[in-house]
Design a protein around this motif. Structure first.
Motif, mmCIF file in Angstrom:
data_model
loop_
_atom_site.group_PDB
_atom_site.id
_atom_site.type_symbol
_atom_site.label_atom_id
_atom_site.label_comp_id
_atom_site.label_asym_id
_atom_site.label_seq_id
_atom_site.Cartn_x
_atom_site.Cartn_y
_atom_site.Cartn_z
ATOM 1 N N ARG A 132 50.566 40.154 30.229
ATOM 2 C CA ARG A 132 50.318 40.907 31.459
ATOM 3 C C ARG A 132 48.951 41.566 31.389
ATOM 4 N NH1 ARG A 132 55.712 44.393 31.514
ATOM 5 N NH2 ARG A 132 55.268 44.246 29.287
ATOM 6 N N PRO A 133 47.990 41.100 32.166
ATOM 7 C CA PRO A 133 46.638 41.654 32.060
ATOM 8 C C PRO A 133 46.571 43.051 32.648
ATOM 9 C CG PRO A 133 46.756 40.121 33.883
ATOM 10 C CD PRO A 133 48.079 40.026 33.164
ATOM 11 N N PRO A 134 45.691 43.901 32.129
ATOM 12 C CA PRO A 134 45.454 45.188 32.779
ATOM 13 C C PRO A 134 44.926 44.939 34.192
ATOM 14 C CG PRO A 134 44.374 45.071 30.631
ATOM 15 C CD PRO A 134 44.838 43.704 30.953
ATOM 16 N N VAL A 135 45.286 45.813 35.106
ATOM 17 C CA VAL A 135 44.822 45.721 36.482
ATOM 18 C C VAL A 135 44.080 47.012 36.821
ATOM 19 C CG1 VAL A 135 45.458 45.389 38.898
ATOM 20 C CG2 VAL A 135 46.789 44.270 37.086
ATOM 21 N N VAL A 136 42.833 46.881 37.232
ATOM 22 C CA VAL A 136 42.022 48.040 37.608
ATOM 23 C C VAL A 136 41.517 47.814 39.027
ATOM 24 C CG1 VAL A 136 40.005 49.466 37.075
ATOM 25 C CG2 VAL A 136 41.328 48.402 35.208
ATOM 26 N N LEU A 137 41.900 48.705 39.911
ATOM 27 C CA LEU A 137 41.430 48.668 41.294
ATOM 28 C C LEU A 137 40.435 49.813 41.490
ATOM 29 C CD1 LEU A 137 41.443 47.880 44.300
ATOM 30 C CD2 LEU A 137 43.517 49.287 44.564
ATOM 31 N N ILE A 138 39.205 49.471 41.804
ATOM 32 C CA ILE A 138 38.159 50.472 42.035
ATOM 33 C C ILE A 138 37.810 50.444 43.524
ATOM 34 C CG2 ILE A 138 35.809 51.206 41.485
ATOM 35 C CD1 ILE A 138 36.081 49.678 38.829
ATOM 36 N N THR A 139 37.994 51.573 44.177
ATOM 37 C CA THR A 139 37.596 51.685 45.582
ATOM 38 C C THR A 139 36.561 52.800 45.708
ATOM 39 O OG1 THR A 139 39.519 53.104 46.032
ATOM 40 C CG2 THR A 139 39.717 50.764 46.543
ATOM 41 N N VAL A 140 35.516 52.500 46.434
ATOM 42 C CA VAL A 140 34.432 53.455 46.647
ATOM 43 C C VAL A 140 34.420 53.824 48.122
ATOM 44 C CG1 VAL A 140 31.929 53.818 46.555
ATOM 45 C CG2 VAL A 140 33.093 52.553 44.724
ATOM 46 N N ASP A 141 34.499 55.079 48.413
ATOM 47 C CA ASP A 141 34.583 55.546 49.789
ATOM 48 C C ASP A 141 33.267 55.286 50.522
ATOM 49 O OD1 ASP A 141 35.354 57.235 52.122
ATOM 50 O OD2 ASP A 141 36.882 57.971 50.731
ATOM 51 N N THR A 142 33.360 54.804 51.774
ATOM 52 C CA THR A 142 32.220 54.777 52.699
ATOM 53 C C THR A 142 31.076 53.889 52.213
ATOM 54 O OG1 THR A 142 32.794 57.126 53.006
ATOM 55 C CG2 THR A 142 30.912 56.326 54.232
ATOM 56 N N LEU A 143 31.380 52.823 51.497
ATOM 57 C CA LEU A 143 30.331 51.964 50.940
ATOM 58 C C LEU A 143 30.116 50.747 51.837
ATOM 59 C CD1 LEU A 143 28.333 51.309 48.682
ATOM 60 C CD2 LEU A 143 30.207 50.175 47.457
ATOM 61 N N ARG A 144 28.938 50.661 52.440
ATOM 62 C CA ARG A 144 28.571 49.519 53.267
ATOM 63 C C ARG A 144 28.341 48.276 52.410
ATOM 64 N NH1 ARG A 144 24.849 51.165 58.268
ATOM 65 N NH2 ARG A 144 24.101 49.042 57.887
ATOM 66 N N ALA A 145 28.721 47.116 52.945
ATOM 67 C CA ALA A 145 28.525 45.868 52.211
ATOM 68 C C ALA A 145 27.054 45.558 52.008
ATOM 69 C CB ALA A 145 29.209 44.712 52.950
ATOM 70 N N THR A 192 46.960 39.138 47.302
ATOM 71 C CA THR A 192 46.099 38.411 46.369
ATOM 72 C C THR A 192 46.342 38.873 44.934
ATOM 73 O OG1 THR A 192 44.413 38.127 48.071
ATOM 74 C CG2 THR A 192 43.721 37.834 45.793
ATOM 75 N N VAL A 193 46.438 40.177 44.719
ATOM 76 C CA VAL A 193 46.706 40.706 43.376
ATOM 77 C C VAL A 193 48.050 40.193 42.873
ATOM 78 C CG1 VAL A 193 47.203 42.818 42.068
ATOM 79 C CG2 VAL A 193 45.242 42.746 43.617
ATOM 80 N N LEU A 194 49.075 40.254 43.710
ATOM 81 C CA LEU A 194 50.395 39.777 43.295
ATOM 82 C C LEU A 194 50.362 38.293 42.977
ATOM 83 C CD1 LEU A 194 52.577 41.698 45.912
ATOM 84 C CD2 LEU A 194 52.211 42.289 43.509
ATOM 85 N N ASP A 195 49.605 37.534 43.754
ATOM 86 C CA ASP A 195 49.483 36.093 43.524
ATOM 87 C C ASP A 195 48.792 35.812 42.192
ATOM 88 O OD1 ASP A 195 49.772 33.443 44.096
ATOM 89 O OD2 ASP A 195 48.464 33.418 45.839
ATOM 90 N N VAL A 196 47.703 36.523 41.903
ATOM 91 C CA VAL A 196 46.986 36.326 40.637
ATOM 92 C C VAL A 196 47.896 36.625 39.455
ATOM 93 C CG1 VAL A 196 45.102 37.209 39.201
ATOM 94 C CG2 VAL A 196 44.703 36.754 41.633
ATOM 95 N N LEU A 197 48.725 37.661 39.574
ATOM 96 C CA LEU A 197 49.592 38.074 38.472
ATOM 97 C C LEU A 197 50.868 37.247 38.388
ATOM 98 C CD1 LEU A 197 49.292 41.960 38.806
ATOM 99 C CD2 LEU A 197 48.050 40.461 37.241
ATOM 100 N N GLY A 198 51.108 36.387 39.377
ATOM 101 C CA GLY A 198 52.309 35.568 39.367
ATOM 102 C C GLY A 198 53.565 36.340 39.703
ATOM 103 N N LEU A 199 53.446 37.429 40.449
ATOM 104 C CA LEU A 199 54.595 38.251 40.825
ATOM 105 C C LEU A 199 55.099 37.826 42.195
ATOM 106 C CD1 LEU A 199 53.332 41.762 39.663
ATOM 107 C CD2 LEU A 199 54.824 40.165 38.438
ATOM 108 N N ALA A 200 56.413 37.738 42.324
ATOM 109 C CA ALA A 200 57.016 37.252 43.566
ATOM 110 C C ALA A 200 56.883 38.294 44.682
ATOM 111 C CB ALA A 200 58.487 36.929 43.327
ATOM 112 N N TYR A 201 56.669 37.802 45.887
ATOM 113 C CA TYR A 201 56.672 38.651 47.083
ATOM 114 C C TYR A 201 56.962 37.758 48.271
ATOM 115 C CZ TYR A 201 52.027 36.781 48.193
ATOM 116 O OH TYR A 201 50.976 35.953 48.498
#
Length: 584
Positions: free
Chosen positions: A141-154, A449-458
């Motif tokens: 089971r790989p570590p999962v890190v979600l980084i979100t940055v507020d108000t960041l334009r592409a 997408t995260v669930l799909d990468v990890l192979g978790l059912a949904y």
């Protein structure tokens, strides 16, 4: 409120004392002094009231005035019935009691630190120190890190825009990732955008589209799904919209929003910050403090499967980056750090010139550079602990920021691309895929997408968007689907539909619509509604079908109405400090 009440009682005590002395046999005080005592008390009270409640609104002011009237009536009764030797100590004791309770309430965390030393970051939700035997290795089971940055334009971190900001840390992460260059947020402000990102549900499904909305109990979050799969879950960051009152903590074992103890935003907090800046560095924990908490949490859980959500508020205004990230720090217009200034600009009461607008963009860029440097520490920790290569790291933003491209400023008010387009990276476990995908996708797709990468059912039918995995595993069969955005905060409700390189923006209150060819007009300046009525009709049909699907999914999930939260007085003021004025 207690500070205000204490001020009223102090005023009442002095008035009672003056009246009682005027009735006593001793005439030590002149008539002028007797009048000045209550007047001085009212002046002191007025100062306290202005400082503490200038941003709260008429309801709090009315309540304060009522409390003052009652205190005045009581003081007259006390003055008529008791001698000064009894009346003054009685009212004085009440003043001291209210003041002490207020001080403890407003600065309780500060008092704890003063007596016991600094807390571990994160307060009650802090990560425990690693004192026991190491936990078993995380296995497959790989570590999962979600980084979100507020108000960041592409366009500040992707592409070849002249406004792109140097971000070496994010560039290195992108080089190891699948990067979606045309990702768009499902909403133009934090609460609905991140609720969608963490659930895979459209704002019209979860209903988090006003300031008091909370996540419905019927909604299952990404954290809940990963915790059920055996992951240790932690959330660290800062934004008043993401605090526990709004149920963003669903599924998290540790949840530190704010990332470290803050000391309120009242007068007491400002005094502490002014005179003890090292111990009490400010109202809100900055990006440095958030990164420190994240690093500590990662170290504490490095030997077990974990999911960490890290959210930093910068570069959301106030734009106050550290001086080292500005080319001309001495030119900073400090007023852009005040909520009143931003509110005045939003309302059109303050009209910045071109030079000041450019300076605001420079301050924003400085904050982006600052965030990049601090996130480098988090990524370096993952590399140091041999977690980076096998980790799933997702990088995204909740929304962008307008700098007058369409005549306004900030976010929450429009659905143009300067507010909707956001960066979206997936650094896959083992870095077994690196790609750049230019297809238009939505942040709705992050959770599946995260669930799909990890192979978790949904159940895909219970998500508002499909997984993005086919875009790098089987790109030949990947399908582009229409994207939708909603949930505006200011100036009426809007909807947006992106389909076939075209974007339709609808104003529900007025019925007005705009149609843009994103390939020929990426800045969305020339509406084609009159020239292409058939495309407008197709966009309207897609929007109506989407609305019906959202209503059907709400019914299937059992969501009845929109949940609301009692944010509390302190949190309401924090929201106002972030520029979210009003009550809806």
């Amino acid at each position: 409120m207690l500070v205000c009440a204490a001020g009223f009682v102090l005023c009442a005590a002095l008035a009672a004392y003056a009246l009682a002395r005027s009735r006593s046999e001793r005439e030590d005080l002149a008539r002028t002094e007797l009048v000045l005592l209550p007047l001085a008390s009212f002046a002191l009270l007025g100062a306290l009231w202005f400082v503490e409640y200038r941003a709260v609104g008429s309801a709090a002011r009315a309540g304060g005035l009522l409390a003052g009237a009652l205190a005045g009536v009581c003081s007259l009764w006390v003055a008529r019935r008791f001698a000064p030797s009894f009346a003054l100590p009685l009212l004085g004791t009440l003043v001291l009691s209210l003041g002490a309770v207020s001080a403890l309430r407003e600065s309780g965390s500060a008092l704890h630190e003063w007596l016991n030393g600094p807390r571990d970051p994160g307060g009650a939700s802090k990560a425990p120190a690693v004192t026991s035997a190491p936990l078993p290795a995380a296995g497959d089971r790989p570590p999962v890190v979600l980084i979100t940055v507020d108000t960041l334009r592409a366009d500040r971190v992707l592409g070849d825009s002249p406004a792109r900001v140097p971000t070496p840390s994010l560039d290195a992460l992108a080089a190891d990732s699948v990067v979606f260059t045309q990702a768009r947020s499902a909403a133009p402000w934090t609460k609905p955008a991140l609720a969608t990102l963490l659930t895979g549900l459209s704002p019209l499904v979860h209903g988090m589209t006003n300031r008091r909305a909370r996540l419905p109990d019927e909604v299952e979050t990404l954290a809940e799904r990963l915790r059920a799969a055996g992951y240790k879950t932690g959330g660290v960051g800062l934004n008043a919209h993401l605090e526990r009152a709004f149920r963003f903590d669903q599924g998290f074992d540790d949840y530190a929003f704010p990332a470290r103890a803050d000391f309120g935003i009242g007068l007491g907090a400002r005094v502490l910050t002014r005179f003890f800046p090292t111990r009490y560095p400010g109202v809100f924990p900055n990006t440095t403090a958030i990164a420190e908490v994240a690093v500590a949490w990662i170290r504490a859980h490095a030997r077990e499967p974990f999911f960490l959500w890290l959210h930093v508020l910068d570069p959301h205004w106030p734009y106050e980056p550290p001086a080292e990230w500005l080319d001309e720090p001495e030119a900073e217009p400090r007023r852009w750090g005040e909520s009143e200034m931003v509110t005045a600009v939003q309302a059109g009461n303050t009209k910045p010139g071109q030079a000041e607008r450019e300076r605001v963009a420079e301050l924003y860029a400085g904050e982006v550079r600052y965030v990049d440097a601090e996130l480098a520490r988090v990524l370096a920790t993952l590399r140091e602990l041999d977690l980076y290569e096998r980790a799933l790291i997702v990088f995204a933003s909740d929304h962008g920021e307008e700098f007058w491209e369409h005549g306004r400023y900030e976010h929450g008010h429009t659905l143009y691309d300067e507010v909707l387009r956001v960066p979206l990276f997936f650094k896959l476990p083992g870095a077994d895929a690196r790609a750049t995908v230019d297809a238009a996708v939505s942040t709705e797709a992050l959770t599946p997408t995260v669930l799909d990468v990890l192979g978790l059912a949904y159940e895909p039918a219970r998500m508002s968007s499909r997984s993005l995995v086919p875009w790098w595993r089987t790109p030949a069969v990947a399908m582009t689907e229409a994207l939708f955005a909603s949930g505006t905060y200011y100036f009426g409700e809007k909807r947006a539909v992106v389909f076939d390189g075209t974007k339709l923006v609808l104003e529900l209150d007025t019925g007005r619509s705009e149609l843009f060819d994103l390939r020929q007009d990426p800045r969305e300046l020339h509406s084609l509604v009159a020239a292409l009525p058939a495309l407008q009709a197709e966009g309207l049909r897609l929007a109506a079908d989407w609305q019906a699907r959202c209503e059907g999914l709400r019914t299937e999930l059992g969501i009845q109405g929109d949940a609301t939260a009692d944010a509390g007085e302190g949190l309401e003021r924090m929201l106002q400090e972030l520029g979210y004025a009003g009550h809806e």
